[in-house]
Each structure stands twice: as C-alpha cells, then as structure tokens.
Design an enzyme around this catalytic site. Structure first.
Site, PDB file in Angstrom:
ATOM      1  N   LYS A 180      11.546 -21.185  55.584  1.00  0.00           N
ATOM      2  CA  LYS A 180      12.991 -21.376  55.450  1.00  0.00           C
ATOM      3  C   LYS A 180      13.759 -20.921  56.689  1.00  0.00           C
ATOM      4  O   LYS A 180      14.952 -21.225  56.835  1.00  0.00           O
ATOM      5  CB  LYS A 180      13.522 -20.600  54.240  1.00  0.00           C
ATOM      6  CG  LYS A 180      12.937 -21.024  52.907  1.00  0.00           C
ATOM      7  CD  LYS A 180      13.485 -20.168  51.786  1.00  0.00           C
ATOM      8  CE  LYS A 180      12.869 -20.541  50.445  1.00  0.00           C
ATOM      9  NZ  LYS A 180      11.419 -20.256  50.380  1.00  0.00           N
ATOM     10  N   HIS A 251       3.285 -12.437  46.703  1.00  0.00           N
ATOM     11  CA  HIS A 251       3.887 -12.349  48.035  1.00  0.00           C
ATOM     12  C   HIS A 251       5.240 -11.659  47.914  1.00  0.00           C
ATOM     13  O   HIS A 251       5.866 -11.655  46.846  1.00  0.00           O
ATOM     14  CB  HIS A 251       4.031 -13.736  48.665  1.00  0.00           C
ATOM     15  CG  HIS A 251       4.807 -14.714  47.831  1.00  0.00           C
ATOM     16  ND1 HIS A 251       4.290 -15.302  46.689  1.00  0.00           N
ATOM     17  CD2 HIS A 251       6.063 -15.219  47.958  1.00  0.00           C
ATOM     18  CE1 HIS A 251       5.186 -16.120  46.157  1.00  0.00           C
ATOM     19  NE2 HIS A 251       6.272 -16.085  46.898  1.00  0.00           N
TER      20      HIS A 251
END
Length: 313
Positions: A180, A251
């Site tokens: 991102k 994560h």
C-alpha cells in the site's frame, strides 16, 4: 527469461488492460479499483494517488497540461505487480505520482474484495469461531492463496525490499514495505512484518504464553523502522493486527500515526498490538487465548466469510 524481458512482458500486459467497469473508489484516500480484461482473463488495477509535490515551482506549473508518460515496475510477487506512473513536467522532469497495484490474473475473490459493498457488524462467539470460522480460515490456506507470503519468507520474492529480518524460526519475522505504500512519502509510511511461524493464522491463535514473544517482536519492529527511517521515533509508529485479516498468516502492520489508512485502521478492523498484549496478560492461565473470547468486527457483505458463515445466522 532475463529480468529485463520479464519486466517488459509485465508492462506489456499492464498496457493491454481493457476496462470493463469501475469496482470501487474513495475520494478521501484517492483510491479506485478497476476490473478489466487481458485477453479472456480478468485483471484488476488498483490506482492510488501518491502525495503531491507542493513546491512553489510545481504549484506554479499545476495548471499546465500534463499526462502519465512512463511506467516503472516496483516489483512482482505471484499474481501481484506494483508500478509507479511518472508525470512529465514541461522541463521533462519526471516524478512518481500514481502507484498501481496490478492483480493478474484476478479471481472472483479479488473482484469481491475490491468492489464497493455494504458493511455489517458481526459478533463471533468462541463456539462460532471453533465450529464455523476456524474451518473457513483453514480452507483458505490451501490452493496457493498464501504463495506470495511464502515466497517472501523464502526470499524468492521481494528480498531486495527487506528492511529487517530476525531469522529465528519461532521468534523471527521479516519486515518490509507494505504494497500500500509508495516507499517515498514518509507521512504515509506503511510496513508489514510477516512472522516465520506458520502455526498462527490470526490473533485468535495467540495465547497468554505468547506475550513475551509479542513484546519482543513489537519492540524489534519499532526499532527497525526507526533505524531505517530516522525521521521517526518509536512513539510515532502504530503497530496493529487485523481481524479479520486479508490472509491467514499472522502479520503485524507498522504505520506512521500521521497516515490515515481508512477502514483498515478503524475500530472493528484494527486491534492495536499493545492492547492485544494487555488483553492476553489479563487472561487466567498460559493456555488461555483469543479463541476463548467474543469478538465484534466489520465484514463486507460480498466477503466469503459473510456469505458462507454469517449471512444466514
């Protein structure tokens, strides 16, 4: 095939994209997702506007005609490809302006993920998790959906992007820029830490005995980010995990607190790592876990989890 010819092939594929329809857009985060075709196969382009150059010289030229003139490939991992488009100034200076995430070939799951959809708040009890949600999670870990994660952990993809790695099989993780982030605009810094452990699908698998490990990992992530980007201090970095996450390999997200990440950082999606640790510490024994508590969170109506588990409850 050489690296340069592979890059040329992917750019050629990107340029042959034929638009079918707009999937979604967000004017606040300057984001849009497009569905298209490359030959007979579906493909998705996710376009995100990067930060403007606001120097006086550029602002003076802002009214002058300009267009996208070049593509630079940032990287590739499995079906995911990342590009920066360049913006030509009258003096031929080129500067990155738009980051593209190119998903090809795209699946129906990708199309649903990037489409506009109504949202629902759901409450997941421990029983519901054990009987329906956990089996769903486990089913998504087969069929190659996590190949891109395992490619990173094995240094088969994106090795050049790794900012920090702890190689211990149980304690360790790899820290690298999230797809991102354009890797240039520090105010929108967005990193991702993939743990080497494969026994944790989500925060539901975390137990009280994981607290010391989570503290060490959090400290190492913040320190590594600050070492790589000295402009930051540790209390300017926000660490959190998602539930539900986009993929079921544990994560941790590390984001500049100045960055507005939209829905991904809101209540009902993001759980601050510090709060996760505190909640685990308050549990009665070492085997107690997030699987034992009720969680409320947001789901999209087109998501597989809503459609297969929650819709008919």
């Amino acid at each position: 095939m050489t690296e340069s010819s592979s890059e040329s092939k992917q750019i050629e594929a990107f340029r042959s994209f034929k638009l079918v329809r707009l999937l979604n857009e967000d004017t606040g985060t300057k984001f849009m997702s497009l569905l298209g075709k490359i030959g007979s196969q579906d493909a998705i382009i996710v376009a995100e506007k990067t930060a403007f150059n606001t120097s006086p010289e550029i602002l003076a030229k802002f009214q002058e005609p300009s267009n996208l003139s070049a593509l630079t490939m940032l990287g590739q991992n499995d079906i995911y490809h990342w590009f920066l488009a360049s913006h030509s100034e009258p003096d031929n200076e080129k500067r990155p302006e738009i980051k593209f995430t190119f998903i090809y070939p795209a699946t129906e799951t990708h199309i649903k993920k990037y489409s506009r959809q109504s949202l629902r708040m759901v409450t997941e009890t421990p029983q519901l998790y054990r009987e329906l949600v956990k089996p769903y999670m486990e089913s998504t870990r087969v069929g190659g959906r996590l190949n891109w994660v395992y490619n990173i952990l094995a240094h088969q993809s994106e090795a050049e992007k790794i900012v920090f790695e702890d190689t211990d099989e149980h304690e360790g993780f790899i820290l690298l820029p999230d797809l991102k982030w354009d890797r240039k605009t520090l105010t929108s810094l967005y990193m991702m830490a993939l743990v080497h452990r494969k026994d944790i699908m989500s925060l539901r698998d975390l137990t009280k005995k994981d607290v010391p490990w989570l503290r060490r990992v959090g400290h190492k992530i913040a320190s590594a980010v600050c070492e790589a980007y000295p402009e930051f201090e540790s209390n300017q970095i926000k660490l959190y995990v998602h539930y539900q996450p986009s993929y079921y390999h544990f994560h941790i997200h590390a984001v500049a607190i100045s960055h507005d990440g939209g829905l991904g950082q809101t209540a009902g999606k993001a759980f601050l790592l510090g709060n996760v640790i505190s909640q685990l510490e308050s549990m009665p024994n070492e085997e107690s876990s997030f699987a034992d508590i009720e969680l409320t969170y947001v789901l999209g109506e087109d998501s597989e989890l809503w459609q297969t588990v929650f819709k008919n409850l």
